[in-house]
Motif scaffolding. Structure first.
Motif, short mmCIF file in Angstrom:
data_model
loop_
_atom_site.label_atom_id
_atom_site.label_comp_id
_atom_site.label_asym_id
_atom_site.label_seq_id
_atom_site.Cartn_x
_atom_site.Cartn_y
_atom_site.Cartn_z
N LEU A 1 0.83 -1.21 0.00
CA LEU A 1 0.00 0.00 0.00
C LEU A 1 0.86 1.26 0.00
N LYS B 1 -1.14 4.46 -1.42
CA LYS B 1 -2.46 4.40 -0.78
C LYS B 1 -2.29 4.50 0.73
N GLU C 1 -5.22 3.67 3.30
CA GLU C 1 -5.40 2.22 3.40
C GLU C 1 -4.25 1.59 4.19
N ALA C 2 -3.03 2.12 4.02
CA ALA C 2 -1.88 1.60 4.76
C ALA C 2 -2.06 1.82 6.26
#
Length: 520
Positions: free
Chosen positions: A118, A123, A126-127
Motif C-alpha cells: 500500500l 495508498k 489504506e496503509a
C-alpha cells in the motif's frame, strides 16, 4: 434416478451424478482440490475420499458414480484421518510461504507485506488502516521497535532487510499529520464494561480493540498521564512526547474512559472491579510481590499465572496482558499481548468458546540457496537498503518510503485468501512439516504479464491443462515427465506467456494452490 444415503441422509440425484454432486445437493461440503465444474475428474489429490458401503478402500467422491442404494460415509474419524494424510503429503512438497516470514515473527502479527504494498502504491489511508488492524501505535513503535520483524525478512540473505520499522513510522507519522485521522468503525454498544488496570501499551491496545467491539472500557492508572513505560521509561530523544500524545489521543477518541492517578489495590480494591465490571484486564507491567499482595493476586516470579492461549487467570473473567503476563521490555510484545487479550475478552463477553486469538495457518519455505534466492528476488529492485536522508529524526520522505517499499520480495502468497490447500489443511489440522522429506528447488516463471507460476506449489491437478485445451490455446499446457517427477509446463520449453495467450486469468482463478496466481 438413484437414491443414496450420505451420512444417514437420503438424496436422489440424476443418472451419472457423482457422490460429490450428491453431497452438494444436500448442502454438505466435501473438500476438493482437483475438482472443478466443467472439467473431468483427475482424482489426483485424494482429499475428497469417502467410504462406500462399508468397504475397506476409500474412494474419491469426485469420480465415483452414485448407485441406487449406496450408503456413503463422509464425516467419520477414519475418513477425516485419510483426508488429513492426503493434505500432509501435498504439504510435504509445497514450496512457498503462506504468511510472510516478517509477519510470522512479528509479536503483533501485523500484515507487513500488505502495508508495504500500500505504501508502494501511494495508498496511505489504506496503509494506516491495515497497520492499525493490529498496531494502534505505528508512529511510536516505528521509533522504538527492536526490529524483530526485520530479523525474519528474507531479503537480509540477499543484501539487507527491508526497513520495516522506518516504513511503519512513515505510516504513523503520515496519519498524525492528517486533519481527519484514521478512526475505525465501532460496533453498537454491547452494554458490557471492562476495567483495565494499567494505561501502558498493553492496556491501551486492549481498550482500542475492545471499544471497536462495542465494549465500554475504563482505564485505571496510578500515573497522571497515560502511556506507562512508553512515557516514564523511554527517553524523549528516542520518543518525542508529542508523538506519543498524538497516538494516545487517537485511541481514547473511541470512547475509553481514563481514570488517572488511581492505584488499584490502594485506592480501589481489585475485588470492587470484579463486582462492578463484566471483565477485568490486568495490564500493570511487571509486578513486585508487594504490589501483587495489595491487589490480592498470586504471583509467579514477576507475572500473574494465566492460560497461555487465552490469557485468562484462574479467576473467571479476569485476564492479564503485557509484562504482567509475560515479562518483556519490548513495547511491540505488549501491544501483541493487549490485542490477544482483547480477543479473548470479547469471546468471553459474547458467550463464545474461549479460544484466544486465531492463529493463521502457514507453510514456511525456509532458507533458499544463493541461486534460488536470486531467482526469488529477480522481480524486485536490486538497490540496497535506504536510510532517511535527513537522519533518524526526520524519517523517510515520500520518495524514500516508496523506493524502500519497492525492495520487498513479497514472500507472502499472493493467492493466500483463495488457496484451497491452505483452507482444507487448516480445517483438518494438517501439519505442514509432519511428512516433509525433501524439497524441490525454488523456481518461478514470470514471463507472463498477468500471472506468475511457481512449480514448487503445483500439485499437478491438471485443471489448467484442461482449461487451456478446451480453449484451444495455440500451445497451452501439458504434463511433462512421469511419476513423482511430473510437472505442468508449456510444450517445447516455450514460455508461460506463449502457452497462455487467452485464458491465463481463468487458469489462475482455477488453481487450487496458488501455484499459478494473478500478480498483485
Amino acid at each position: 434416478m438413484p437414491t443414496i444415503t450420505l451420512d444417514n441422509r437420503e438424496v436422489t440425484v440424476p443418472e451419472g451424478a457423482t457422490i460429490l454432486e450428491a453431497a452438494r445437493k444436500l448442502g454438505l461440503e466435501i473438500p476438493t482440490l482437483c475438482s472443478l465444474e466443467g472439467c473431468r475428474p483427475e482424482t489426483s489429490c485424494l482429499v475428497c475420499v469417502v467410504k462406500v458401503n462399508g468397504g475397506a478402500r476409500l474412494l474419491p467422491s469426485c469420480a465415483t458414480t452414485a448407485v441406487e442404494g449406496m450408503a456413503v460415509e463422509s464425516e467419520t474419524p477414519e475418513v477425516h484421518e485419510a483426508r488429513r494424510t492426503a493434505l500432509e503429503l501435498l504439504l510435504s512438497d509445497h514450496l512457498g510461504d503462506c504468511v510472510g516470514p516478517c509477519q510470522s515473527i512479528c509479536p503483533a502479527r501485523m500484515d507487513i507485506p500488505e502495508m508495504i504494498r500500500l505504501i508502494s502504491a501511494g495508498k496511505m489511508a489504506e496503509a494506516v488502516a491495515k497497520v492499525k488492524e493490529r498496531i494502534p501505535f505505528p508512529a511510536v513503535l516505528g521509533r522504538i521497535c527492536p526490529e524483530l520483524c526485520e530479523k525474519g525478512c528474507r531479503r537480509r540473505s540477499l543484501d539487507n532487510p527491508v526497513a520495516i520499522r522506518q516504513l511503519k513510522r512513515y505510516v504513523g507519522d503520515w496519519d498524525i499529520l492528517q486533519v481527519a485521522r484514521h478512526r475505525p468503525a465501532c460496533k453498537p454498544s454491547s452494554g458490557r464494561r471492562v476495567a483495565i488496570v494499567g494505561a501502558g501499551p498493553a492496556g491501551l491496545t486492549a481498550a482500542y480493540y475492545l471499544q471497536q467491539e462495542g465494549h465500554a472500557c475504563v482505564l485505571f492508572d496510578e500515573h497522571e498521564l497515560p502511556g506507562g513505560m512508553l512515557r516514564y521509561a523511554v527517553p524523549t530523544s528516542q520518543l518525542p512526547r508529542d508523538v506519543l500524545d498524538a497516538e494516545i489521543r487517537s485511541l481514547l477518541v473511541l470512547g475509553a474512559e481514563l481514570r488517572a492517578g488511581v492505584q488499584v489495590g490502594r485506592d480501589v480494591p481489585l475485588a470492587q472491579l470484579w463486582d462492578e465490571y463484566h471483565a477485568v484486564l490486568l495490564a500493570t507491567g511487571e509486578l513486585t510481590h508487594e504490589a501483587a499482595g495489595q491487589m490480592g493476586l498470586p504471583l509467579a516470579g514477576t507475572s500473574i499465572p494465566a492460560d497461555k492461549r487465552t490469557q485468562m487467570t484462574r479467576q473467571r473473567g479476569v485476564f492479564v496482558a503485557g509484562s504482567a503476563f509475560s515479562p518483556s521490555h519490548h513495547a511491540v510484545r505488549a501491544v501483541g499481548s493487549g490485542y490477544n487479550a482483547a480477543c479473548s475478552i470479547s469471546q468471553y463477553l459474547e458467550g463464545e468458546l474461549l479460544t484466544g486469538v486465531h492463529r493463521l495457518f502457514t507453510v514456511q519455505m525456509g532458507h533458499l540457496e544463493e541461486a534460488q534466492m536470486r531467482e526469488f528476488a529477480a522481480l524486485t529492485p536490486q538497490h540496497d537498503r535506504l536510510t532517511p536522508s535527513g537522519g533518524e529524526a526526520t524519517g523517510f520522505s515520500v520518495e524514500e518510503a516508496a523506493a524502500e517499499a519497492d525492495r520487498c520480495l513479497h514472500c507472502d502468497c499472493a493467492g493466500m485468501e483463495c488457496c484451497k490447500l491452505r483452507k482444507w489443511s487448516e480445517r483438518y489440522g494438517a501439519g505442514p512439516t509432519r511428512l516433509r522429506d525433501h524439497r524441490r528447488p525454488y523456481r518461478r516463471e514470470a514471463s507472463h504479464p498477468l500471472v506468475t507460476y511457481e512449480p514448487g506449489k503445483c500439485i499437478a491437478c491438471g485443471l489448467c491443462v484442461q482449461i487451456a485445451g478446451r480453449s484451444q490455446e495455440r500451445l497451452g499446457l501439458a504434463f511433462i515427465g512421469r511419476g513423482f517427477d511430473v510437472q505442468i509446463g508449456v510444450p517445447f520449453n516455450e514460455t508461460l506467456a506463449a502457452g497462455l495467450e487467452q485464458v491465463a486469468r481463468e487458469c489462475a482463478e482455477a488453481c487450487p494452490t496458488a501455484a499459478l496466481v494473478l500478480r498483485k
